[in-house]
Design a protein around this motif. Structure first.
Motif, PDB file in Angstrom:
ATOM      1  N   GLN A 183     -48.302  18.651  61.138  1.00 32.57           N
ATOM      2  CA  GLN A 183     -47.101  18.901  62.312  1.00 32.57           C
ATOM      3  C   GLN A 183     -46.168  17.930  63.670  1.00 32.57           C
ATOM      4  N   GLU A 184     -47.183  16.315  63.329  1.00 31.53           N
ATOM      5  CA  GLU A 184     -46.611  15.480  63.754  1.00 31.53           C
ATOM      6  C   GLU A 184     -45.050  15.243  62.807  1.00 31.53           C
ATOM      7  N   PRO A 185     -44.267  15.041  64.170  1.00 29.46           N
ATOM      8  CA  PRO A 185     -42.593  14.201  63.410  1.00 29.46           C
ATOM      9  C   PRO A 185     -43.359  13.206  62.772  1.00 29.46           C
ATOM     10  N   PHE A 186     -42.525  12.599  61.783  1.00 27.44           N
ATOM     11  CA  PHE A 186     -42.595  11.385  61.121  1.00 27.44           C
ATOM     12  C   PHE A 186     -40.665  11.612  60.554  1.00 27.44           C
ATOM     13  N   GLN A 187     -40.435  10.261  60.096  1.00 25.26           N
ATOM     14  CA  GLN A 187     -39.688   9.085  59.945  1.00 25.26           C
ATOM     15  C   GLN A 187     -39.199   8.723  58.246  1.00 25.26           C
ATOM     16  N   VAL A 188     -37.647   9.901  58.168  1.00 29.31           N
ATOM     17  CA  VAL A 188     -37.555   9.553  56.682  1.00 29.31           C
ATOM     18  C   VAL A 188     -36.579   8.574  57.113  1.00 29.31           C
ATOM     19  N   GLY A 189     -36.302   7.321  56.407  1.00 26.72           N
ATOM     20  CA  GLY A 189     -35.289   5.921  56.966  1.00 26.72           C
ATOM     21  C   GLY A 189     -35.051   6.385  58.291  1.00 26.72           C
ATOM     22  N   ILE A 198     -41.543  28.548  68.395  1.00 26.82           N
ATOM     23  CA  ILE A 198     -39.562  29.217  68.720  1.00 26.82           C
ATOM     24  C   ILE A 198     -39.763  27.719  69.474  1.00 26.82           C
ATOM     25  N   ASP A 199     -40.253  27.371  70.561  1.00 29.80           N
ATOM     26  CA  ASP A 199     -39.820  26.458  71.640  1.00 29.80           C
ATOM     27  C   ASP A 199     -39.636  25.310  70.944  1.00 29.80           C
ATOM     28  N   LYS A 200     -40.078  24.686  70.215  1.00 29.91           N
ATOM     29  CA  LYS A 200     -39.316  22.947  69.543  1.00 29.91           C
ATOM     30  C   LYS A 200     -37.802  23.837  68.582  1.00 29.91           C
ATOM     31  N   ILE A 201     -37.212  25.068  68.525  1.00 28.44           N
ATOM     32  CA  ILE A 201     -36.513  25.499  68.032  1.00 28.44           C
ATOM     33  C   ILE A 201     -35.124  25.223  69.119  1.00 28.44           C
ATOM     34  N   ARG A 202     -35.627  25.665  70.216  1.00 33.69           N
ATOM     35  CA  ARG A 202     -34.742  25.253  70.814  1.00 33.69           C
ATOM     36  C   ARG A 202     -34.206  24.732  71.525  1.00 33.69           C
ATOM     37  N   GLY A 203     -32.740  24.661  72.209  1.00 34.36           N
ATOM     38  CA  GLY A 203     -32.255  23.162  72.614  1.00 34.36           C
ATOM     39  C   GLY A 203     -31.475  22.724  71.309  1.00 34.36           C
ATOM     40  N   SER A 204     -32.011  23.458  69.794  1.00 31.49           N
ATOM     41  CA  SER A 204     -30.711  23.237  68.702  1.00 31.49           C
ATOM     42  C   SER A 204     -29.274  23.460  68.630  1.00 31.49           C
ATOM     43  N   PRO A 255     -42.143  19.364  61.954  1.00 36.90           N
ATOM     44  CA  PRO A 255     -42.151  20.246  61.635  1.00 36.90           C
ATOM     45  C   PRO A 255     -41.970  21.322  62.038  1.00 36.90           C
ATOM     46  N   ILE A 256     -41.713  22.973  61.676  1.00 35.34           N
ATOM     47  CA  ILE A 256     -41.536  23.888  62.933  1.00 35.34           C
ATOM     48  C   ILE A 256     -43.280  24.853  61.843  1.00 35.34           C
ATOM     49  N   LEU A 257     -44.077  25.003  62.030  1.00 32.99           N
ATOM     50  CA  LEU A 257     -45.060  26.582  60.847  1.00 32.99           C
ATOM     51  C   LEU A 257     -44.054  27.645  61.433  1.00 32.99           C
ATOM     52  N   VAL A 258     -44.273  28.018  60.143  1.00 29.67           N
ATOM     53  CA  VAL A 258     -43.700  29.542  60.585  1.00 29.67           C
ATOM     54  C   VAL A 258     -44.853  30.191  59.485  1.00 29.67           C
ATOM     55  N   MET A 284     -45.851  35.736  55.348  1.00 30.56           N
ATOM     56  CA  MET A 284     -47.181  36.935  55.527  1.00 30.56           C
ATOM     57  C   MET A 284     -47.874  35.944  55.940  1.00 30.56           C
ATOM     58  N   ARG A 285     -48.952  35.707  55.215  1.00 30.46           N
ATOM     59  CA  ARG A 285     -49.851  35.046  55.289  1.00 30.46           C
ATOM     60  C   ARG A 285     -50.144  33.132  55.091  1.00 30.46           C
ATOM     61  N   MET A 286     -48.822  32.908  54.472  1.00 34.35           N
ATOM     62  CA  MET A 286     -48.585  32.288  54.609  1.00 34.35           C
ATOM     63  C   MET A 286     -48.205  30.619  54.818  1.00 34.35           C
ATOM     64  N   PRO A 287     -48.728  29.812  55.693  1.00 31.91           N
ATOM     65  CA  PRO A 287     -48.814  28.612  56.418  1.00 31.91           C
ATOM     66  C   PRO A 287     -46.330  28.176  55.672  1.00 31.91           C
ATOM     67  N   VAL A 288     -45.601  28.277  55.949  1.00 30.81           N
ATOM     68  CA  VAL A 288     -44.239  27.109  55.431  1.00 30.81           C
ATOM     69  C   VAL A 288     -44.081  26.322  56.596  1.00 30.81           C
ATOM     70  N   LEU A 289     -43.456  25.028  56.543  1.00 33.78           N
ATOM     71  CA  LEU A 289     -43.039  23.838  56.884  1.00 33.78           C
ATOM     72  C   LEU A 289     -41.543  24.658  57.230  1.00 33.78           C
ATOM     73  N   GLY A 290     -40.604  24.447  58.148  1.00 28.73           N
ATOM     74  CA  GLY A 290     -39.309  24.777  58.582  1.00 28.73           C
ATOM     75  C   GLY A 290     -39.235  23.043  59.771  1.00 28.73           C
ATOM     76  N   PHE A 291     -38.428  22.611  59.655  1.00 26.58           N
ATOM     77  CA  PHE A 291     -37.816  20.949  59.572  1.00 26.58           C
ATOM     78  C   PHE A 291     -36.567  21.083  60.726  1.00 26.58           C
ATOM     79  N   ARG A 292     -36.690  20.378  61.898  1.00 25.07           N
ATOM     80  CA  ARG A 292     -35.727  20.069  62.663  1.00 25.07           C
ATOM     81  C   ARG A 292     -35.684  18.770  62.925  1.00 25.07           C
ATOM     82  N   PHE A 293     -34.224  18.441  62.980  1.00 24.12           N
ATOM     83  CA  PHE A 293     -33.640  16.932  62.802  1.00 24.12           C
ATOM     84  C   PHE A 293     -32.547  16.840  63.526  1.00 24.12           C
ATOM     85  N   GLY A 294     -32.729  16.385  64.862  1.00 24.40           N
ATOM     86  CA  GLY A 294     -31.290  15.934  65.511  1.00 24.40           C
ATOM     87  C   GLY A 294     -30.946  17.806  66.484  1.00 24.40           C
ATOM     88  N   ASN A 295     -30.494  17.886  66.365  1.00 25.33           N
ATOM     89  CA  ASN A 295     -29.610  19.279  67.251  1.00 25.33           C
ATOM     90  C   ASN A 295     -29.736  20.704  65.806  1.00 25.33           C
TER      91      ASN A 295
END
Length: 248
Positions: free
Chosen positions: A130-136, A174-180, A142-145, A148-159
């Motif tokens: 769940q830590e930020p990482f860099q590609v190029g 949800i707080d990680k999404i705010r400001g997008s 990562p945003i954990l959602v 059902m019972r499976m953890p899935v990763l969403g991703f925020r990049f910039g806005n």
């Protein structure tokens, strides 16, 4: 790249009005997005339609694939990175959490064997949590959602935030999404589902995070015709469709 649920739209053998629609927006490959900056090209998930999606979009260079979770409709096309291996002469960089890594290795054991058959995919796994990482030149958070019972990763990049296969998001995430400025979120159908947001639940989530521009994805034929559903959505919310391009 794709905005459909696991069966795609049209669905095999279905004769509903959505599956018979001639509107190109009602033809949905499995869910995936392509992200391009000045120097970096990334895809989120390698669907069963990965080969066709790359051909359709004319993607000649691909730096990495990020994975949300290990369900088949999100990993099944990984073998087709062989073409990128051939032209780039480099392994494909993939980013996945531990659960998804284990499933990818189990699904494509020949790509990770000690003695490899010539021509198998060359893949380099980069573990993420769940830590930020860099590609190029792109930083991903990562945003954990919950699917059902499976953890899935969403991703925020910039806005921009991308979330698929979810029916619950904890307050801290949800707080990680705010400001997008942009949010892509799954909205499967109208009826309640055990592991996906319904259309009304997705609308409520957009309102909760106050994102001005939202696009719904991972759509089933059960949702209805694109033109009709899209026309009835609140201001700032649209249905996504295959081939949609956003400049952010």
């Amino acid at each position: 790249m794709g905005t459909g649920t696991s069966s795609g739209v049209p669905m095999i053998a279905c004769e509903c009005e959505v599956c018979r629609s001639t509107d190109f927006r009602d033809n949905r490959l499995r869910s995936s997005i392509l992200i391009q900056s000045a120097s970096t090209t990334v895809v989120i998930d390698s669907t069963p339609d990965f080969r066709y999606q790359m051909l359709r979009a004319g993607v000649k260079k691909l730096d990495a694939i990020l994975f949300t979770h290990p369900h088949k409709d999100h990993i099944a096309g990984l073998d087709d990175v062989r073409a990128y291996n051939y032209f780039s002469k480099k392994p494909m960089q993939i980013y996945a959490n531990e659960m998804t890594q284990m499933n990818i290795i189990r699904e494509f054991p020949y790509a990770f064997a000690e003695s490899k058959y010539p021509g198998v995919p060359e893949i380099q796994i980069n573990p993420i949590d769940q830590e930020p990482f860099q590609v190029g030149d792109i930083e991903f958070t990562p945003i954990l959602v919950w699917h059902m019972r499976m953890p899935v990763l969403g991703f925020r990049f910039g806005n921009f935030t991308y979330i698929t296969d979810a029916n619950r998001i904890d307050a801290a995430e949800i707080d990680k999404i705010r400001g997008s400025s942009y949010l892509v979120l799954n909205a499967l159908r109208h009826e309640k589902h055990i592991s996906h947001f319904t259309l009304s639940e997705a609308i409520d989530m957009v309102k909760e995070v106050h994102v001005p521009n939202a696009y719904f994805t991972h759509i089933s034929h059960q949702l209805g015709l694109h033109a009709e559903i899209d026309a009835g959505l609140p201001k700032g919310i649209r249905l996504a469709y295959d081939g949609l391009k956003l400049c952010i």
